[in-house]
Design an enzyme around this catalytic site. Structure first.
Site, mmCIF file in Angstrom:
data_model
loop_
_atom_site.group_PDB
_atom_site.id
_atom_site.type_symbol
_atom_site.label_atom_id
_atom_site.label_comp_id
_atom_site.label_asym_id
_atom_site.label_seq_id
_atom_site.Cartn_x
_atom_site.Cartn_y
_atom_site.Cartn_z
ATOM 1 N N LYS A 71 41.074 49.717 40.037
ATOM 2 C CA LYS A 71 39.898 48.876 39.771
ATOM 3 C C LYS A 71 40.205 48.026 38.543
ATOM 4 O O LYS A 71 40.914 48.465 37.634
ATOM 5 C CB LYS A 71 38.668 49.786 39.508
ATOM 6 N N GLY A 91 30.136 43.447 39.440
ATOM 7 C CA GLY A 91 30.063 42.873 38.098
ATOM 8 C C GLY A 91 31.054 43.499 37.132
ATOM 9 O O GLY A 91 30.777 43.634 35.941
ATOM 10 N N ASN A 110 43.442 39.526 37.589
ATOM 11 C CA ASN A 110 42.272 39.120 38.373
ATOM 12 C C ASN A 110 41.656 37.874 37.754
ATOM 13 O O ASN A 110 40.977 37.955 36.725
ATOM 14 C CB ASN A 110 41.259 40.278 38.403
ATOM 15 N N CYS A 145 37.239 37.190 40.165
ATOM 16 C CA CYS A 145 36.010 37.956 40.374
ATOM 17 C C CYS A 145 34.836 37.004 40.566
ATOM 18 O O CYS A 145 34.568 36.178 39.694
ATOM 19 C CB CYS A 145 35.713 38.888 39.202
ATOM 20 N N LYS A 185 46.022 37.497 41.288
ATOM 21 C CA LYS A 185 45.149 37.614 42.471
ATOM 22 C C LYS A 185 44.261 36.375 42.561
ATOM 23 O O LYS A 185 43.446 36.103 41.670
ATOM 24 C CB LYS A 185 44.296 38.884 42.372
ATOM 25 N N THR A 235 37.421 38.171 47.215
ATOM 26 C CA THR A 235 36.284 38.000 48.122
ATOM 27 C C THR A 235 35.768 36.549 48.152
ATOM 28 O O THR A 235 35.939 35.799 47.197
ATOM 29 C CB THR A 235 35.142 38.931 47.697
ATOM 30 N N GLY A 242 42.518 40.842 52.878
ATOM 31 C CA GLY A 242 41.315 40.228 53.433
ATOM 32 C C GLY A 242 41.025 40.787 54.809
ATOM 33 O O GLY A 242 41.584 40.326 55.804
ATOM 34 N N GLY A 267 41.545 46.980 51.598
ATOM 35 C CA GLY A 267 40.423 47.084 50.677
ATOM 36 C C GLY A 267 39.219 47.769 51.276
ATOM 37 O O GLY A 267 39.118 49.000 51.307
HETATM 38 O O1 RRO Z 1 33.527 43.921 40.143
HETATM 39 C C1 RRO Z 1 33.253 43.035 40.975
HETATM 40 O O2 RRO Z 1 32.121 42.608 41.162
HETATM 41 C C2 RRO Z 1 34.306 42.403 41.775
HETATM 42 C C3 RRO Z 1 35.537 42.007 41.277
HETATM 43 BR BR1 RRO Z 1 36.080 42.376 39.519
HETATM 44 C C4 RRO Z 1 36.417 41.256 42.091
HETATM 45 O O3 RRO Z 1 37.522 40.845 41.698
HETATM 46 N N1 RRO Z 1 36.023 40.991 43.355
HETATM 47 C C5 RRO Z 1 34.850 41.404 43.852
HETATM 48 O O4 RRO Z 1 34.547 41.121 45.012
HETATM 49 N N2 RRO Z 1 33.992 42.097 43.049
#
Ligand code: RRO
Length: 313
Positions: free
Chosen positions: A44, A71, A126, A129, A164, A192, A242, A264
């Site tokens: 994570k 979040g 990342n 997000c 990513k 996402t 994906g 995922g």
């Molecule tokens: O934690 C999230 O809301 C989150 C992250 Br960091 C991300 O990279 N992708 C996602 O769909 N949710």
């Protein structure tokens, strides 16, 4: 059958990884699935300080997928080092730490905190997000920012660096080119897609944050087209993510040129999905007479009528 895959001198035993945010910190599923059969685990996202994330509801089911707005809830890098690394040390599978931050300094600080630990093979950065206002997509939708983050991290580590990427841009290949130019070892795609769902009885959004990130089988065709674009644009490996839920899905990504894949959302149905997919890829290669999984990477037979994407490259 050779299933292995090497990045920056580190060899992964196969090409199937668990995607960030869907497999905890790698220590939660050790009693449920033999994680040592995976190519690798991606944690994570870790930030410098612990974060509670967004208020509930932060998950909503959709047709063939789900929306999340977690979040960036996470335990913070120091807690990860103190509480999670000792378990990960005993695994033979490789661990990649996913890092998220709201400033370039924070990305660097998280990486620097993890640098001394040999059990971390590398970092997935990342920049994609969709659920935090500061950081996340602010970086990931600006190729100059992605390049700056990559440059600063490359100066600080000899470990694997994977960026990513978000699909929430017009030309994802611009971002991969910036990563390649800054010495990144690979890109992973896609995070996402921004999505939304409404409860028609309350007339409110189903997520507290209104929008969230869509994942699962619903996004597979979009992800596959983004990976197709990326593998034509850059020479560095592309890791496909994906909606991969079966070995057949994974083989599609490998055929369009992904060097490896991440599983995922399917982990929420069964955390053993990645292991099953690795076995299926092996059986597919064996039944087609391939002695190395590498033989199917990019082995797509091109159509004469090329995709519209080819005209962008
Ligand atoms: O934690 C999230 O809301 C989150 C992250 Br960091 C991300 O990279 N992708 C996602 O769909 N949710």
């Amino acid at each position: 059958m050779n299933e292995s895959f090497t990045l920056r001198g580190v060899t992964f035993q196969n090409r199937v990884f668990t995607a960030s945010g869907t497999f905890g910190y790698g220590d939660e599923t050790t009693g449920l699935v033999n994680v040592n059969k995976l190519g690798g685990i991606i944690t994570k996202s870790l930030s410098l300080k612990p974060r509670d994330g967004n208020p509930a509801p932060r998950i909503a089911e959709t047709a063939s997928g789900m929306l999340n707005s977690i979040g960036l809830a996470n335990i913070g890098v120091q807690h990860f080092i103190d509480e999670k690394l000792p378990t990960l040390r005993s695994l033979s599978t490789k661990v990649i730490a996913n890092i998220a931050a709201s400033s370039i300094d924070e990305y660097c600080a998280v990486a620097e905190a993890l640098e001394p630990f040999a059990e971390i093979a590398g970092y997935e950065i990342n920049v994609s997000c969709p659920n935090v206002k500061e950081g996340g997509l602010n970086f990931g939708t600006d190729p100059n920012q992605v390049a700056r983050i990559a440059r600063e991290l490359r100066r600080r580590t000899e470990k694997i660096l994977i960026v990513k990427l978000t699909p929430n841009v017009t030309h994802i290949s611009e971002f991969a080119r910036a990563c390649e130019a800054e010495g990144m070892d690979a890109v992973s795609a896609v995070n996402t897609l921004i999505g939304m769902a409404v409860n028609i009885h309350t007339r409110k959004p189903k997520l507290s944050s209104t929008t969230g990130g869509l994942s699962g089988p619903a996004i597979k065709p979009v992800a596959l087209a983004k990976v197709y674009e990326l593998t034509r644009a850059v020479k560095i490996p592309v890791i496909g993510i994906g909606g991969i839920a079966t070995w057949e899905d994974a083989v599609e990504f490998l055929l369009v040129g992904a060097s490896a894949v991440q599983v995922g959302t399917a982990n929420f149905i069964s955390p053993a999905t990645g292991v099953t997919i690795a076995e299926g890829i092996r059986a597919y290669c064996a039944s087609h007479g391939f002695a190395d999984v590498d033989a199917i990477v990019g082995a797509l037979i091109a159509e004469k009528n090329r995709s519209v994407i080819d005209s962008w490259l």
